[in-house]
Design a protein around this motif. Structure first.
Motif, mmCIF file in Angstrom:
data_model
loop_
_atom_site.group_PDB
_atom_site.id
_atom_site.type_symbol
_atom_site.label_atom_id
_atom_site.label_comp_id
_atom_site.label_asym_id
_atom_site.label_seq_id
_atom_site.Cartn_x
_atom_site.Cartn_y
_atom_site.Cartn_z
ATOM 1 N N ARG A 57 6.967 0.210 12.876
ATOM 2 C CA ARG A 57 8.166 0.136 12.030
ATOM 3 C C ARG A 57 9.190 -0.824 12.628
ATOM 4 N NH1 ARG A 57 13.003 2.184 12.224
ATOM 5 N NH2 ARG A 57 12.534 3.524 13.981
ATOM 6 N N GLU A 58 9.293 -0.872 13.951
ATOM 7 C CA GLU A 58 10.268 -1.729 14.637
ATOM 8 C C GLU A 58 10.029 -3.211 14.389
ATOM 9 O OE1 GLU A 58 8.603 0.828 16.238
ATOM 10 O OE2 GLU A 58 10.315 2.185 16.111
ATOM 11 N N GLN A 59 8.857 -3.560 13.898
ATOM 12 C CA GLN A 59 8.555 -4.958 13.603
ATOM 13 C C GLN A 59 9.388 -5.474 12.425
ATOM 14 O OE1 GLN A 59 4.408 -5.858 13.689
ATOM 15 N NE2 GLN A 59 4.639 -7.632 12.370
ATOM 16 N N PHE A 60 9.967 -4.569 11.648
ATOM 17 C CA PHE A 60 10.716 -4.935 10.444
ATOM 18 C C PHE A 60 12.199 -4.664 10.659
ATOM 19 C CE2 PHE A 60 6.458 -3.508 9.185
ATOM 20 C CZ PHE A 60 5.980 -4.669 8.598
ATOM 21 N N ASP A 65 11.217 -9.749 7.186
ATOM 22 C CA ASP A 65 10.252 -9.698 8.287
ATOM 23 C C ASP A 65 8.886 -9.302 7.734
ATOM 24 O OD1 ASP A 65 12.162 -10.382 10.142
ATOM 25 O OD2 ASP A 65 12.441 -8.348 10.924
ATOM 26 N N THR A 66 7.821 -9.870 8.306
ATOM 27 C CA THR A 66 6.472 -9.612 7.805
ATOM 28 C C THR A 66 5.549 -9.122 8.912
ATOM 29 O OG1 THR A 66 5.724 -11.881 8.193
ATOM 30 C CG2 THR A 66 6.675 -11.397 6.024
ATOM 31 N N SER A 67 4.494 -8.484 8.490
ATOM 32 C CA SER A 67 3.423 -8.075 9.401
ATOM 33 C C SER A 67 2.459 -9.250 9.556
ATOM 34 C CB SER A 67 2.683 -6.869 8.817
ATOM 35 O OG SER A 67 1.994 -7.235 7.633
ATOM 36 N N PRO A 68 1.552 -9.170 10.513
ATOM 37 C CA PRO A 68 0.516 -10.207 10.598
ATOM 38 C C PRO A 68 -0.337 -10.201 9.316
ATOM 39 C CG PRO A 68 0.570 -8.897 12.603
ATOM 40 C CD PRO A 68 1.462 -8.212 11.620
ATOM 41 N N ALA A 69 -0.856 -11.363 8.958
ATOM 42 C CA ALA A 69 -1.672 -11.498 7.753
ATOM 43 C C ALA A 69 -3.041 -10.853 7.962
ATOM 44 C CB ALA A 69 -1.856 -12.965 7.402
ATOM 45 N N GLU A 108 6.078 11.538 -0.957
ATOM 46 C CA GLU A 108 6.711 12.268 0.133
ATOM 47 C C GLU A 108 6.415 11.670 1.511
ATOM 48 O OE1 GLU A 108 5.924 16.710 1.624
ATOM 49 O OE2 GLU A 108 6.525 16.525 -0.476
ATOM 50 N N ASP A 109 5.188 11.217 1.733
ATOM 51 C CA ASP A 109 4.808 10.687 3.045
ATOM 52 C C ASP A 109 4.629 9.171 3.040
ATOM 53 O OD1 ASP A 109 2.585 10.768 1.442
ATOM 54 O OD2 ASP A 109 1.234 11.565 2.965
ATOM 55 N N ALA A 110 5.284 8.477 2.103
ATOM 56 C CA ALA A 110 5.143 7.025 1.977
ATOM 57 C C ALA A 110 6.221 6.296 2.771
ATOM 58 C CB ALA A 110 5.230 6.617 0.506
ATOM 59 N N ALA A 111 5.860 5.134 3.284
ATOM 60 C CA ALA A 111 6.837 4.256 3.935
ATOM 61 C C ALA A 111 7.809 3.752 2.867
ATOM 62 C CB ALA A 111 6.110 3.083 4.588
ATOM 63 N N SER A 112 8.977 3.362 3.291
ATOM 64 C CA SER A 112 9.937 2.779 2.352
ATOM 65 C C SER A 112 10.534 1.528 2.964
ATOM 66 C CB SER A 112 11.034 3.789 1.990
ATOM 67 O OG SER A 112 11.815 4.081 3.126
ATOM 68 N N GLY A 113 11.073 0.676 2.104
ATOM 69 C CA GLY A 113 11.689 -0.568 2.558
ATOM 70 C C GLY A 113 10.699 -1.710 2.671
ATOM 71 N N LYS A 151 0.196 -9.450 3.498
ATOM 72 C CA LYS A 151 1.168 -9.092 4.535
ATOM 73 C C LYS A 151 2.139 -8.073 3.958
ATOM 74 C CE LYS A 151 1.703 -13.745 6.537
ATOM 75 N NZ LYS A 151 2.727 -14.756 6.877
ATOM 76 N N TYR A 152 2.606 -7.169 4.812
ATOM 77 C CA TYR A 152 3.746 -6.336 4.457
ATOM 78 C C TYR A 152 4.994 -7.169 4.679
ATOM 79 C CZ TYR A 152 0.737 -2.178 4.761
ATOM 80 O OH TYR A 152 -0.246 -1.252 4.572
ATOM 81 N N GLU A 153 5.986 -6.965 3.823
ATOM 82 C CA GLU A 153 7.270 -7.637 3.996
ATOM 83 C C GLU A 153 8.382 -6.630 3.764
ATOM 84 O OE1 GLU A 153 9.916 -11.113 1.887
ATOM 85 O OE2 GLU A 153 7.756 -11.486 2.125
#
Length: 175
Positions: A57-60, A65-69, A108-113, A151-153
């Motif tokens: 999570r700290e990567q964002f 900000d993006t995750s690795p592809a 309920e257990d999903a990431a947000s942002g 990628k996540y952004e």
């Protein structure tokens, strides 16, 4: 009275005959071409899972900000003689914060942002319901690999930890 009924019947018959006399004939020419198949989607590309892995999570820390592809491919096979170019259109729910990205499933257990971005082999983002750049095909090609990445952004702050899943469908179109 019988003469009157016979007269009315004759009058009705003559009225029907005059309508037939006023009819017109016409013709419709229909043309078309039946061509050989373009390509088929390979069975292991019809329904696939792309494992994005575990991302901290700290990567964002900031919006954008993006995750690795994570690369993935769609395979085509048995291209017919009519094949020249293919594009891929991905469909899914657009993210409300950034409509060029795909929304993650909520719950309920999903990431947000976060949202998901899909990129073509040329590095260009492919927004929901937009076609990728073209992949050149050769008639009679036995297989074709179309490469993409995801990628996540981050789209809002703060980003919360949780499941980061989405479902995206695709359609291959031929030119």
């Amino acid at each position: 009275m019988r003469i009157f009924i016979a007269y009315c019947a004759a009058l009705l018959l003559s009225a029907g005959c005059s309508a037939v006399v006023l009819g017109h004939d016409g013709m419709v020419n229909i043309t078309g071409t039946i061509q050989d198949n373009t390509c088929e989607v390979a069975p292991d590309s019809e329904s696939m899972a792309v494992d994005m892995g575990t991302v901290a999570r700290e990567q964002f820390s900031e919006v954008g900000d993006t995750s690795p592809a994570k690369p993935f491919s769609i395979m085509l096979k048995n291209c017919g003689p009519a094949a020249s170019e293919a594009t891929v259109t991905f469909s899914g729910t657009s993210d409300p914060q950034n409509n060029t990205l795909y929304a993650l499933e909520s719950g309920e257990d999903a990431a947000s942002g976060l949202a998901l971005a899909i990129f073509g082999s040329n590095g260009a983002i492919i927004p929901p319901d937009s076609a990728s750049s073209g992949f050149q095909l050769s008639p009679g090609q036995t297989s074709v690999t179309m490469n993409f990445s995801a990628k996540y952004e981050s789209v809002t702050q703060p980003v919360s930890a949780g499941k980061a899943n989405t479902v995206v469908s695709f359609v291959v179109k031929y030119n």
